[in-house]
Design a protein around this motif. Structure first.
Motif, PDB file in Angstrom:
ATOM      1  N   PHE A  97       0.830  -1.201   0.000  1.00  0.00           N
ATOM      2  CA  PHE A  97       0.000   0.000   0.000  1.00  0.00           C
ATOM      3  C   PHE A  97       0.868   1.256   0.000  1.00  0.00           C
ATOM      4  N   ASP A  98       1.884   1.256   0.860  1.00  0.00           N
ATOM      5  CA  ASP A  98       2.791   2.408   0.886  1.00  0.00           C
ATOM      6  C   ASP A  98       3.523   2.561  -0.441  1.00  0.00           C
ATOM      7  N   LYS A  99       3.891   1.431  -1.066  1.00  0.00           N
ATOM      8  CA  LYS A  99       4.582   1.482  -2.360  1.00  0.00           C
ATOM      9  C   LYS A  99       3.645   2.027  -3.440  1.00  0.00           C
ATOM     10  N   CYS A 100       2.367   1.643  -3.359  1.00  0.00           N
ATOM     11  CA  CYS A 100       1.387   2.170  -4.311  1.00  0.00           C
ATOM     12  C   CYS A 100       1.299   3.686  -4.206  1.00  0.00           C
ATOM     13  N   ILE A 101       1.258   4.205  -2.986  1.00  0.00           N
ATOM     14  CA  ILE A 101       1.208   5.653  -2.792  1.00  0.00           C
ATOM     15  C   ILE A 101       2.488   6.310  -3.317  1.00  0.00           C
ATOM     16  N   SER A 102       3.634   5.697  -3.004  1.00  0.00           N
ATOM     17  CA  SER A 102       4.910   6.263  -3.469  1.00  0.00           C
ATOM     18  C   SER A 102       4.995   6.253  -4.990  1.00  0.00           C
ATOM     19  N   ASN A 103       4.497   5.182  -5.629  1.00  0.00           N
ATOM     20  CA  ASN A 103       4.527   5.114  -7.097  1.00  0.00           C
ATOM     21  C   ASN A 103       3.667   6.206  -7.713  1.00  0.00           C
ATOM     22  N   GLN A 104       2.514   6.465  -7.100  1.00  0.00           N
ATOM     23  CA  GLN A 104       1.662   7.525  -7.641  1.00  0.00           C
ATOM     24  C   GLN A 104       2.347   8.879  -7.528  1.00  0.00           C
ATOM     25  N   ILE A 105       3.004   9.111  -6.397  1.00  0.00           N
ATOM     26  CA  ILE A 105       3.721  10.384  -6.242  1.00  0.00           C
ATOM     27  C   ILE A 105       4.870  10.479  -7.240  1.00  0.00           C
ATOM     28  N   ARG A 106       5.563   9.363  -7.452  1.00  0.00           N
ATOM     29  CA  ARG A 106       6.679   9.356  -8.422  1.00  0.00           C
ATOM     30  C   ARG A 106       6.164   9.600  -9.836  1.00  0.00           C
ATOM     31  N   GLN A 107       5.011   9.001 -10.189  1.00  0.00           N
ATOM     32  CA  GLN A 107       4.435   9.224 -11.518  1.00  0.00           C
ATOM     33  C   GLN A 107       4.025  10.684 -11.700  1.00  0.00           C
ATOM     34  N   LYS A 137      -2.834  22.058 -25.644  1.00  0.00           N
ATOM     35  CA  LYS A 137      -3.167  22.590 -24.326  1.00  0.00           C
ATOM     36  C   LYS A 137      -3.181  21.472 -23.280  1.00  0.00           C
ATOM     37  N   VAL A 138      -3.021  21.876 -22.022  1.00  0.00           N
ATOM     38  CA  VAL A 138      -2.798  20.899 -20.945  1.00  0.00           C
ATOM     39  C   VAL A 138      -4.109  20.296 -20.455  1.00  0.00           C
ATOM     40  N   GLY A 139      -5.042  21.107 -20.021  1.00  0.00           N
ATOM     41  CA  GLY A 139      -6.302  20.600 -19.476  1.00  0.00           C
ATOM     42  C   GLY A 139      -6.116  19.994 -18.084  1.00  0.00           C
ATOM     43  N   ILE A 140      -6.958  18.998 -17.756  1.00  0.00           N
ATOM     44  CA  ILE A 140      -6.872  18.329 -16.451  1.00  0.00           C
ATOM     45  C   ILE A 140      -5.706  17.347 -16.494  1.00  0.00           C
ATOM     46  N   LEU A 141      -4.765  17.501 -15.564  1.00  0.00           N
ATOM     47  CA  LEU A 141      -3.570  16.655 -15.552  1.00  0.00           C
ATOM     48  C   LEU A 141      -3.953  15.220 -15.189  1.00  0.00           C
ATOM     49  N   PRO A 142      -3.235  14.237 -15.744  1.00  0.00           N
ATOM     50  CA  PRO A 142      -3.602  12.827 -15.500  1.00  0.00           C
ATOM     51  C   PRO A 142      -3.541  12.446 -14.029  1.00  0.00           C
ATOM     52  N   PHE A 143      -2.564  12.965 -13.282  1.00  0.00           N
ATOM     53  CA  PHE A 143      -2.482  12.550 -11.878  1.00  0.00           C
ATOM     54  C   PHE A 143      -3.585  13.180 -11.030  1.00  0.00           C
ATOM     55  N   VAL A 144      -4.155  14.304 -11.505  1.00  0.00           N
ATOM     56  CA  VAL A 144      -5.318  14.864 -10.812  1.00  0.00           C
ATOM     57  C   VAL A 144      -6.523  13.959 -11.001  1.00  0.00           C
ATOM     58  N   ALA A 145      -6.695  13.465 -12.245  1.00  0.00           N
ATOM     59  CA  ALA A 145      -7.790  12.514 -12.500  1.00  0.00           C
ATOM     60  C   ALA A 145      -7.575  11.217 -11.738  1.00  0.00           C
ATOM     61  N   GLU A 146      -6.318  10.767 -11.656  1.00  0.00           N
ATOM     62  CA  GLU A 146      -6.028   9.527 -10.930  1.00  0.00           C
ATOM     63  C   GLU A 146      -6.260   9.701  -9.432  1.00  0.00           C
ATOM     64  N   PHE A 147      -5.957  10.876  -8.901  1.00  0.00           N
ATOM     65  CA  PHE A 147      -6.252  11.108  -7.489  1.00  0.00           C
ATOM     66  C   PHE A 147      -7.754  11.033  -7.234  1.00  0.00           C
ATOM     67  N   GLU A 148      -8.539  11.587  -8.163  1.00  0.00           N
ATOM     68  CA  GLU A 148      -9.989  11.498  -8.017  1.00  0.00           C
ATOM     69  C   GLU A 148     -10.433  10.039  -8.027  1.00  0.00           C
ATOM     70  N   LYS A 178      -0.197  12.663   1.927  1.00  0.00           N
ATOM     71  CA  LYS A 178       0.973  12.598   1.041  1.00  0.00           C
ATOM     72  C   LYS A 178       0.570  12.867  -0.408  1.00  0.00           C
ATOM     73  N   LEU A 179      -0.528  12.236  -0.857  1.00  0.00           N
ATOM     74  CA  LEU A 179      -0.934  12.371  -2.256  1.00  0.00           C
ATOM     75  C   LEU A 179      -1.355  13.798  -2.591  1.00  0.00           C
ATOM     76  N   ILE A 180      -2.159  14.418  -1.728  1.00  0.00           N
ATOM     77  CA  ILE A 180      -2.666  15.752  -2.051  1.00  0.00           C
ATOM     78  C   ILE A 180      -1.533  16.771  -2.067  1.00  0.00           C
ATOM     79  N   ARG A 181      -0.543  16.562  -1.181  1.00  0.00           N
ATOM     80  CA  ARG A 181       0.618  17.453  -1.219  1.00  0.00           C
ATOM     81  C   ARG A 181       1.378  17.283  -2.530  1.00  0.00           C
ATOM     82  N   GLY A 182       1.537  16.016  -2.959  1.00  0.00           N
ATOM     83  CA  GLY A 182       2.192  15.763  -4.238  1.00  0.00           C
ATOM     84  C   GLY A 182       1.416  16.353  -5.400  1.00  0.00           C
ATOM     85  N   VAL A 183       0.091  16.249  -5.360  1.00  0.00           N
ATOM     86  CA  VAL A 183      -0.737  16.821  -6.426  1.00  0.00           C
ATOM     87  C   VAL A 183      -0.563  18.329  -6.471  1.00  0.00           C
TER      88      VAL A 183
END
Length: 901
Positions: A654-664, A675-686, A711-716
């Protein structure tokens, strides 16, 4: 000196119940003469205490005071300095030496003589008298009661005391007798000589009477002596008769002695016979085993219920006979030794039969249970061992008997049971997990084909197929990212499409179905393992009789220490590690029997994480619930420990999953041409937050999810700002505004309590960047007019009054009218239309913020218009100059532009 003596007796010693016997006037040797008195005293109460008291005359009067007192028993030496010559000096040795000088030699001698007499009379202690004349040391006369009549003993005592003291007071009785005598004589006081002569005459008369009485009694004494002689003769005759009687009774005494001795021997023999009978009855009652029991132990049927019951009763009877507490000396009897040897042979024989039979039962169970594996291989269920446990529990009492009588065979049976059952459970559990893996990866023909392969080859091939299977691209949300020309490296979702048959389903629907299926399978696995372990643990406790706390050991056992996913085995060739309770023994047996559960669970968890890293959320919740349940039952049990170790692995994933999302998030690269639009990691956080909220509802590990959210929201937040700063095609404010609006909408919809502060921060960032973008995009639509009024404001700032600005050459009314004519309504509408197209080009379709931005621009433009109108009214009053379009025109322009597009 006599007057001083009487004064001291009256003033000092009489109040303290003491009597003064001797006194000497002294001063200390070698010092200025300060006279004082040494007094020898005795107490009037018994026991008598003898003291030497130093009395000193007061400096302020003629009275005397007591200064110090020594007990005579503390006096060690009296030194008179010289026994021949007259010398007033003398020493008294108490705790220290006191040197004195007497006022006269006679007083010194009288005092020393008194001390010697007191020592002889009261203390019986020989004080050392040094340099003292022998004339002073006279022996006191020894008065005995034999030499003095009883009536005169008091006078002798008085004479003795007079030898010590020249004066003695009369006691009360003496005073009373004298008073009676004096009252009987009239001249007792007036004429003492006549009174003395009268007393002398009366004494002579008494002496004469005494002599006559003695002479008159001589005849009576002779008669008494004659009577005594006759009495002696009678006594001699009586003694002769008694001697004859004694001779007659002597023979009777000998006969009675013989009879008494005979009776004693008979009684002793009877007592011995009773005791012997009691001992024989004790041995027969406690060391005799019934023939039926012997037959059951030798030939009893251990397969039938009746035979097992007979053998159990016989074994209990044998144990009672062997454990009987023998009395002293029983173990020396040959019959007892033979019976004990017979019991030992029976025990050995029955223990071998029982151990052999149970070993055969263990082996047969392994073969019988293997035949049922085929029917369970296609279903996600584990075989039921209840019938086997039920059959074996019939032998529980016999196992308890074996444990107490032959621990070696009990230990061997324990080892064999663990060996056979560990192999059986290993086959069942591995097949069970193979079915679970097949169901997780999909029931395709390929996966069914894998099931027929050996386990290792099947697992390797499935992993290869899962990694190199179909390479179809996801649609839906992923395709929207492709539209935006945003490419996310190492996308987590790229593997799931190769593991499932997508058909006509969208990627999001496919994810939900896939995760739901995985959740059910994982829950089924845990639900099957938990009752299996609990049933086996309960059976071990009952069958091997581990309720008693005692140190036990078993041979050839493996102790497994688990830390996360790593497994370390420690082999012992002879015995288990020593344990201190039944729980430790049961746990070690469970570790030996179910040694494959933890590795298989770890492998299954690794596969689930490889299929979809979001599966770690399901596994964390399910595993936490089962660990919590197991720990409530028994925190130290095998199931609780094993599931706890596996939970560590799940938490790491679980911790590795969170770390991988932050790394991505940190590795996201944006296109420079689109144009950029909604970033993929913002959609993935949702997606992550929505999934996590549905999974962790009422879960025990909510705290872990809250930490992950933080951790995730700070990374986002950090990476949205990073991408916005790097964006070239899309303005920074647009990237920030759209993404933070999306984040705020997500957090508002999910209502995550731990992210309330982040929700407010996202709203603030969205609002700030919306305002910034509106201002920067709107700019100066009436540029020349804006420059004109900036000059007007500059003149006012320099101190020119507002109504005087119109007199400035560059800012007069003509210049104002000229500038206003350059911005008719048609030009304004054209500028607003171009602005709308520009905003539409910047914003993305997904977030649908175009109308919100356009409305904000409309408000900003109207604000600027009102600002210009206010300056004209204040600086050019009464000029009649106005803008060529109104606020209503602006509203109409904006509405028509929005509708046309």
């Amino acid at each position: 000196m006599t007057a001083i003596k009487h004064a001291l007796q009256r003033d000092i010693f009489t109040p303290s119940d003491e009597r003064l016997l001797s006194i000497v006037n002294v001063c200390k040797a070698g010092k200025k003469k300060k006279n004082c008195f040494l007094c020898a005293t005795v107490t009037t109460e018994r026991p008598v205490q003898v003291k030497v008291v130093k009395v000193k005359k007061s400096d302020k009067g003629d009275f005397y005071k007591r200064q110090i007192a020594w007990a005579l028993r503390d006096l060690a030496v009296v030194d008179a300095k010289d026994a021949v010559k007259e010398n007033p000096e003398f020493d008294l040795h108490f705790e220290k030496i006191y040197k004195w000088v007497a006022s006269s030699t006679s007083e010194k001698h009288a005092f020393i003589s008194c001390i010697w007499k007191l020592n002889q009379r009261y203390l019986r202690k020989k004080i050392d008298f040094v340099n003292v004349s022998s004339q002073l040391l006279e022996e006191l006369p020894k008065v005995t009661e034999e030499s003095v009549p009883s009536g005169e003993s008091q006078s002798v005592t008085g004479a003795d005391e007079e030898a010590v003291d020249e004066y003695q007071e009369l006691n009360a009785r003496e005073e009373q007798d004298i008073e009676i005598m004096m009252e009987g004589c009239e001249c007792a006081i007036s004429n003492a000589e006549a009174f003395a002569e009268k007393l002398s005459r009366e004494l002579q008369v008494l002496d004469g009477a005494n002599i006559q009485s003695i002479m008159a009694s001589e005849k009576q004494v002779n008669i008494l002596m004659q009577l005594l002689d006759e009495a002696l003769k009678e006594v001699d005759q009586i003694e002769q008769k008694l001697s004859s009687y004694e001779e007659m009774l002597q023979s009777v005494k000998e006969q009675m002695d013989q009879i008494s001795e005979s009776n004693h021997l008979i009684h002793l023999s009877n007592t011995n016979n009773v005791k012997l009978l009691s001992e024989i009855e004790f041995l027969v009652n406690h060391m005799d085993l019934a023939k039926g029991h012997i037959k059951a132990l030798q030939e009893g049927d251990l397969a039938s219920s009746r035979g097992i019951e007979a053998c159990t009763n016989a074994a209990d009877a044998l144990l009672q006979c062997m454990n009987v507490a023998l009395r002293p000396g029983h173990d020396m009897l040959l019959a007892v030794k033979q019976q004990q040897q017979r019991f030992s042979d029976l025990r050995e024989h029955f223990a071998r039969r029982l151990a052999s039979h149970l070993n055969n039962v263990f082996v047969q169970q392994g073969h019988d249970q293997s035949s049922t594996l085929a029917q369970h291989s296609v279903e996600l269920t584990l075989p039921n061992h209840h019938p086997f446990h039920r059959d074996l529990l019939r032998y529980a009492k016999l196992m308890e008997w074996l444990k107490s009588t032959d621990y070696g065979k009990y230990e061997g049976l324990t080892k064999n049971y663990m060996d056979y059952l560990s192999r059986l459970y290993e086959r069942e559990i591995k097949d069970f997990f193979e079915v679970a893996k097949i169901k997780m990866t999909g029931t395709t023909k390929e996966s069914k084909k894998f099931a027929t392969l050996p386990r290792k080859e099947s697992a390797v091939k499935q992993e290869t197929e899962s990694l190199h299977g179909s390479s179809g691209k996801l649609t839906g949300s992923t395709s929207s990212l492709n539209k935006l020309s945003v490419q996310s490296s190492g996308n987590r979702r790229s593997q799931s499409s190769s593991l499932l048959d997508m058909g006509n389903m969208s990627a999001s629907d496919l994810d939900v179905a896939d995760r739901t299926k995985f959740d059910k399978i994982f829950q089924q696995v845990l639900s099957e393992l938990e009752p299996l372990c609990l049933a086996e643990q309960d059976f071990i406790s009952k069958f091997f009789k581990l309720q008693q706390h005692q140190n036990m050991s078993a041979s050839m056992t493996e102790a497994e220490d688990v830390d996360g996913g790593s497994l370390t085995r420690q082999h012992s060739s002879s015995s288990l590690l020593p344990v201190s309770s039944e729980k430790d023994m049961i746990r070690q047996m469970m570790i030996r029997i179910f040694r494959c559960i933890e590795p298989e669970l770890n492998n299954l968890i690794a596969l689930g994480d490889k299929i979809d890293s979001f599966n770690s959320l399901y596994m964390l919740v399910k595993m936490s619930h089962h660990v919590w349940t197991a720990q409530n039952v028994d925190p130290a049990s095998f199931l609780s420990t094993t599931l706890g170790n596996v939970l560590v692995t799940v938490k790491r994933n679980f911790d590795k999953c969170i770390s991988n999302q932050i790394r991505q998030m940190e590795e996201v690269k944006i296109s420079k041409k689109s144009k950029v639009g909604i970033l993929p990691f913002v959609a993935e956080f949702e997606e992550f937050a929505g999934l996590a909220e549905s999974i962790f509802k009422n879960a025990e590990r909510r705290g872990d999810l809250d930490k992950a959210y933080t951790k995730l929201i700070r990374g986002v937040f950090v990476n949205v700002e990073k991408v916005a700063n790097e964006s070239q095609k899309t303005p920074r404010d647009v990237v920030m505004m759209e993404n933070f609006h999306h984040i705020f909408a997500t957090l508002s919809r999910l209502k995550i309590s731990c992210l309330e502060a982040e929700k407010k921060e996202a709203k603030q960032k969205y609002t700030d960047h919306l305002q910034s973008y509106v201002i920067s995009s709107l700019g100066q639509p009436l540029e020349k007019l804006n420059h004109f009024f900036e000059g007007v404001e500059a003149r006012v700032a320099q101190g020119i009054r507002e109504e005087e600005v119109s007199y400035q050459l560059a800012f007069n009314k003509q210049e104002l009218r000229k500038v206003i004519k350059e911005y008719p309504g048609k030009e304004v509408k054209k500028g607003l239309d171009n602005l709308y197209k520009k905003v539409d080009k910047h914003l993305c379709e997904e977030e649908n913020l175009l109308q919100v931005v356009w409305h904000s621009m409309q408000d900003e433009f109207i604000r600027q218009y009102k600002h210009f109108e206010g300056l004209i009214a204040r600086c050019y009053p009464g000029s009649g100059v106005t803008m060529e379009f109104t606020i209503q025109d602006i509203l109409d322009y904006c509405s028509s532009i929005a509708q046309s597009h």
